[in-house]
Motif scaffolding. Structure first.
Motif, PDB file in Angstrom:
ATOM      1  N   ALA A   1      -7.294   7.202  -5.049  1.00 14.29           N
ATOM      2  CA  ALA A   1      -8.266   7.615  -4.036  1.00 14.29           C
ATOM      3  C   ALA A   1      -8.668   6.414  -3.178  1.00 14.29           C
ATOM      4  O   ALA A   1      -8.730   6.492  -1.949  1.00 14.29           O
ATOM      5  CB  ALA A   1      -9.491   8.233  -4.700  1.00 14.29           C
ATOM      6  N   LEU A   2      -8.878   5.287  -3.848  1.00  7.27           N
ATOM      7  CA  LEU A   2      -9.263   4.066  -3.142  1.00  7.27           C
ATOM      8  C   LEU A   2      -8.163   3.634  -2.179  1.00  7.27           C
ATOM      9  O   LEU A   2      -8.416   3.271  -1.023  1.00  7.27           O
ATOM     10  CB  LEU A   2      -9.536   2.962  -4.167  1.00  7.27           C
ATOM     11  N   LEU A   3      -6.925   3.708  -2.659  1.00  7.60           N
ATOM     12  CA  LEU A   3      -5.796   3.301  -1.822  1.00  7.60           C
ATOM     13  C   LEU A   3      -5.651   4.210  -0.604  1.00  7.60           C
ATOM     14  O   LEU A   3      -5.387   3.753   0.499  1.00  7.60           O
ATOM     15  CB  LEU A   3      -4.501   3.317  -2.639  1.00  7.60           C
ATOM     16  N   TRP A   4      -5.847   5.509  -0.824  1.00  4.17           N
ATOM     17  CA  TRP A   4      -5.768   6.427   0.312  1.00  4.17           C
ATOM     18  C   TRP A   4      -6.844   6.127   1.344  1.00  4.17           C
ATOM     19  O   TRP A   4      -6.592   6.163   2.541  1.00  4.17           O
ATOM     20  CB  TRP A   4      -5.883   7.883  -0.146  1.00  4.17           C
ATOM     21  N   ALA A   5      -8.031   5.794   0.856  1.00  3.46           N
ATOM     22  CA  ALA A   5      -9.122   5.453   1.773  1.00  3.46           C
ATOM     23  C   ALA A   5      -8.746   4.212   2.581  1.00  3.46           C
ATOM     24  O   ALA A   5      -8.935   4.154   3.805  1.00  3.46           O
ATOM     25  CB  ALA A   5     -10.405   5.210   0.994  1.00  3.46           C
ATOM     26  N   LEU A   6      -8.169   3.250   1.889  1.00  2.00           N
ATOM     27  CA  LEU A   6      -7.743   2.014   2.542  1.00  2.00           C
ATOM     28  C   LEU A   6      -6.702   2.315   3.616  1.00  2.00           C
ATOM     29  O   LEU A   6      -6.759   1.799   4.735  1.00  2.00           O
ATOM     30  CB  LEU A   6      -7.149   1.081   1.473  1.00  2.00           C
ATOM     31  N   LEU A   7      -5.775   3.196   3.262  1.00  2.00           N
ATOM     32  CA  LEU A   7      -4.729   3.567   4.215  1.00  2.00           C
ATOM     33  C   LEU A   7      -5.338   4.245   5.439  1.00  2.00           C
ATOM     34  O   LEU A   7      -4.963   3.956   6.580  1.00  2.00           O
ATOM     35  CB  LEU A   7      -3.709   4.490   3.558  1.00  2.00           C
ATOM     36  N   ALA A   8      -6.312   5.125   5.182  1.00  2.00           N
ATOM     37  CA  ALA A   8      -6.941   5.839   6.306  1.00  2.00           C
ATOM     38  C   ALA A   8      -7.593   4.845   7.259  1.00  2.00           C
ATOM     39  O   ALA A   8      -7.415   4.932   8.480  1.00  2.00           O
ATOM     40  CB  ALA A   8      -7.969   6.835   5.770  1.00  2.00           C
TER      41      ALA A   8
ATOM     42  N   SER B   1      -1.111   4.831 -10.799  1.00  2.00           N
ATOM     43  CA  SER B   1      -1.185   6.062 -11.572  1.00  2.00           C
ATOM     44  C   SER B   1      -2.607   6.586 -11.760  1.00  2.00           C
ATOM     45  O   SER B   1      -2.828   7.774 -11.832  1.00  2.00           O
ATOM     46  CB  SER B   1      -0.513   5.852 -12.929  1.00  2.00           C
ATOM     47  N   LYS B   2      -3.585   5.659 -11.793  1.00  6.39           N
ATOM     48  CA  LYS B   2      -4.959   6.130 -12.029  1.00  6.39           C
ATOM     49  C   LYS B   2      -5.486   6.893 -10.830  1.00  6.39           C
ATOM     50  O   LYS B   2      -5.277   6.493  -9.689  1.00  6.39           O
ATOM     51  CB  LYS B   2      -5.876   4.938 -12.311  1.00  6.39           C
TER      52      LYS B   2
ATOM     53  N   LEU C   1       0.836  -1.199   0.000  1.00  4.31           N
ATOM     54  CA  LEU C   1       0.000   0.000   0.000  1.00  4.31           C
ATOM     55  C   LEU C   1       0.874   1.254   0.000  1.00  4.31           C
ATOM     56  O   LEU C   1       0.664   2.185  -0.782  1.00  4.31           O
ATOM     57  CB  LEU C   1      -0.900  -0.041   1.238  1.00  4.31           C
ATOM     58  N   PHE C   2       1.874   1.267   0.861  1.00  2.06           N
ATOM     59  CA  PHE C   2       2.775   2.417   0.925  1.00  2.06           C
ATOM     60  C   PHE C   2       3.534   2.595  -0.392  1.00  2.06           C
ATOM     61  O   PHE C   2       3.738   3.710  -0.867  1.00  2.06           O
ATOM     62  CB  PHE C   2       3.779   2.267   2.072  1.00  2.06           C
TER      63      PHE C   2
END
Lengths: 295, 312
Positions: free
Chosen positions: B46-53, B40-41, A92-93
């Motif tokens: 956005a999805l990954l950031w949500a997952l991280l949050a 890149s998309k 993820l990172f």
């Protein structure tokens, strides 16, 4: 007179070597020596040579064999979950790239928390009646009753519960090591695979994981050794209970020594445990680290 | 552009004279190499950031809850059903915890023990690691292997003999005895860490110094040590943390005089029933300085952690 390089190197190493000899090798030697004696727990009490009796007693004791299997199960559980979660976070990172740097730092903080504090904290979260975990699961409708799962009181699941603090504490370590490994995968390789039309799963299993293999192996061994010695967080959560269901090797040896006052038997158990750990260590060292040789 | 999460470049930079080993390859602070992996998309990101949050909230919550609990009134601490935020914010738990007999003393003991152990580790590890990496003798190779094997020794196996050794020389229940025990854990790691840092120092440096009339020891002290000072700092932090957080030796080797805070925290359970308020307050007091230190020095610590993991 000028001393030779070789001698100079020896002088530099001597204090550290002496320290380890006196404070590690000697105690280990006396551990092994004690294992052949029946010893009174009183300081300076009588000792009687009993040969291999303590070993026979250890191997025929249910507690010892049970603790051995539990330690193995605990280690596998902790390392597997930690690896899966750590790899997930590392990917993820990596996918998020440099903008995630602040979050990577935040993710590290549990590494600095004492295991005893982590054990205490999770006990507080999982304890019957006022534990938050049960209450939250009840609130979202997953449990009929907040105390339905006796996290720390049900012998069938307690080994899993006591593993949680360990997993929570050290997933960041696994993530960190894997992330460092991911940094070194050459970008061109990824680019080439992408041009060849590799999709995400293929990319992960065919390219990334094989390239990470050495890093993964090292991380698994280091964490495996640590997990197999777990003591602090289990002691504070359950002290090995209920019904010894979370008694791992370190706890059993500690209890045999301190609570049941059988230094001889505890020493025999400690010796067996030590040999098992060293055996694994030697295999790991031989196949993975190869220290002293460049790459 | 960001580099890999490593320490200052000078610490780990590949130099002429020392071939990069596997570790060097892992840690070499190159530019971000796996850039090809960055998503890149825009929608994917956005999805990954949500997952991280979500992951961060889940991950960070337990400790936050500990902090919040430490500010509740003792009764609120064990409310059924439990609440997340304190109804009334109070410092009562802190006053109770720190006011207890032996608690402040234990914090002083922990600090003393950790400082002694750190100094001992460095004094022993720095020359040893230098001897190993600079001269590459067979004995050095054997020694570093032996140090690595030491890491596999379960503390419970040497704890009791070590404790009786200490009492036979009259050091029972002293911070020095415990610091020695902690050094058995941190010394091997310190040797490995320092060896990696020395590996990156070009030998020409000392050769130049010796030509200028320095003795070998003088060259080490005046030329090499300043170059690896960053590495020494990393090693010191690790030795300190190992001692600060250690529990088993502390449990076996201390009684009243030299008890460290982890042991006191564990004793809270038995001595005062389940006084969760005080326990959480003391746990917070004990953890927060270390967390702050970590955040301040994170770049160095990340480098050390990765090295420590990879080497031993």
């Amino acid at each position: 007179m000028r001393i030779t390089d070789r001698r100079f190197a020896l002088y530099l190493m001597a204090p550290a070597a002496l320290f380890l000899a006196v404070f590690v090798a000697y105690p280990l030697f006396s551990l092994v020596a004690d294992s052949f004696f029946e010893i009174s727990p009183v300081l300076g009490g009588p000792r009687e040579f009993v040969g291999l009796d303590n070993y026979v007693q250890a191997f025929t004791s249910q507690a010892f064999v049970g603790a051995g299997w539990r330690t193995l199960a605990y280690t596998l559980l902790v390392v597997t979950l930690e690896f899966a979660l750590g790899l997930g976070m590392a990917l993820l990172f990596t996918l998020l790239g440099r903008k995630s740097q602040t979050w990577r730092t935040v993710f590290l903080y549990p590494l600095m928390i004492a295991p005893i504090v982590a054990g205490l904290l999770w006990k507080f979260l999982m304890i019957d009646n006022f534990g938050l975990l049960g209450a939250l699961l009840h609130q979202v409708g997953l449990l009929r009753d907040p105390n339905q799962i006796g996290w720390l009181s049900n012998p069938d699941i307690v080994l899993f519960s006591v593993a949680i603090p360990d997993i929570w504490l050290t997933t960041s370590f696994m993530c960190l090591v894997l992330f460092a490994g991911l940094q070194n995968i050459p970008g061109e390789l990824i680019e080439a695979a992408r041009l060849d039309g590799a999709r995400a799963p293929a990319m992960l299993f065919k390219i990334i994981l094989p390239l990470l293999r050495p890093v993964i192996a090292v991380a698994l061994v280091v964490r495996g050794v640590d997990a197999a010695r777990a003591f602090d967080s289990i002691l504070i959560q359950t002290n090995g209970g209920p019904q010894s269901a979370s008694e791992t090797m370190s706890l059993l040896i500690y209890n045999t020594m301190i609570r049941f006052g059988e230094p001889g038997l505890a020493s025999a158990m400690g010796t067996i445990y030590l040999i098992a750990m060293l055996g694994i260590a030697f295999v790991a060292v031989g196949t993975i680290w190869r220290p002293g040789k460049d790459s | 552009m960001t580099t890999a999460p490593t320490t200052q470049r000078s610490d780990l930079r590949d130099s002429r004279g020392s071939r990069p080993n596997r570790l060097g390859n892992i840690l070499k602070p190159r530019r971000y190499q796996a850039e090809g992996l960055e998503a890149s998309k825009r929608s994917t990101r956005a999805l990954l950031w949500a997952l991280l949050a979500v992951a961060m909230v889940l991950y960070g919550f337990p400790f936050l809850y500990l902090l919040l609990t430490s500010f509740k009134t003792p009764l609120d601490t064990i409310a059924v059903p439990p609440t997340i935020l304190p109804d009334t914010w109070t410092l009562e738990n802190y006053i109770n915890a720190l006011g207890r007999d032996g608690v402040l003393a234990s914090i002083i003991n922990s600090t003393q023990t950790a400082v002694i152990s750190t100094i001992l580790s460095l004094v022993l590890a720095v020359p040893a690691a230098y001897g190993i990496t600079r001269y590459k003798t067979p004995s050095g190779r054997v020694f570093i292997m032996a140090a690595l094997v030491t890491r596999m020794v379960p503390p419970v196996a040497i704890g009791i003999p070590l404790a009786s050794m200490m009492s036979s020389v009259g050091l029972a229940d002293t911070p020095i005895a415990l610091a020695i025990a902690h050094t058995t854990i941190s010394l091997p790691l310190s040797i490995w860490l320092m060896a990696s840092f020395f590996e990156a120092v070009p030998q020409e440096l000392e050769e130049a110094a010796t030509v200028d009339g320095c003795s070998r020891l003088g060259a080490l002290w005046r030329v090499v040590i300043p170059v690896v000072s960053g590495g020494i700092a990393v090693t010191a932090i690790f030795a300190f943390l190992a001692s600060w957080n250690e529990f088993l030796f502390a449990l076996l080797m201390t009684a009243i005089r030299s008890q460290t805070t982890p042991v006191v925290i564990a004793n809270f359970q038995t001595q005062f029933g389940l006084d969760w308020g005080s326990m959480t307050a003391l746990a917070a007091v004990y953890s927060v300085p270390v967390i702050i230190l970590t955040l301040l020095l994170q770049r160095k610590i990340v480098a050390g952690m990765t090295l420590g993991a990879v080497k031993g």
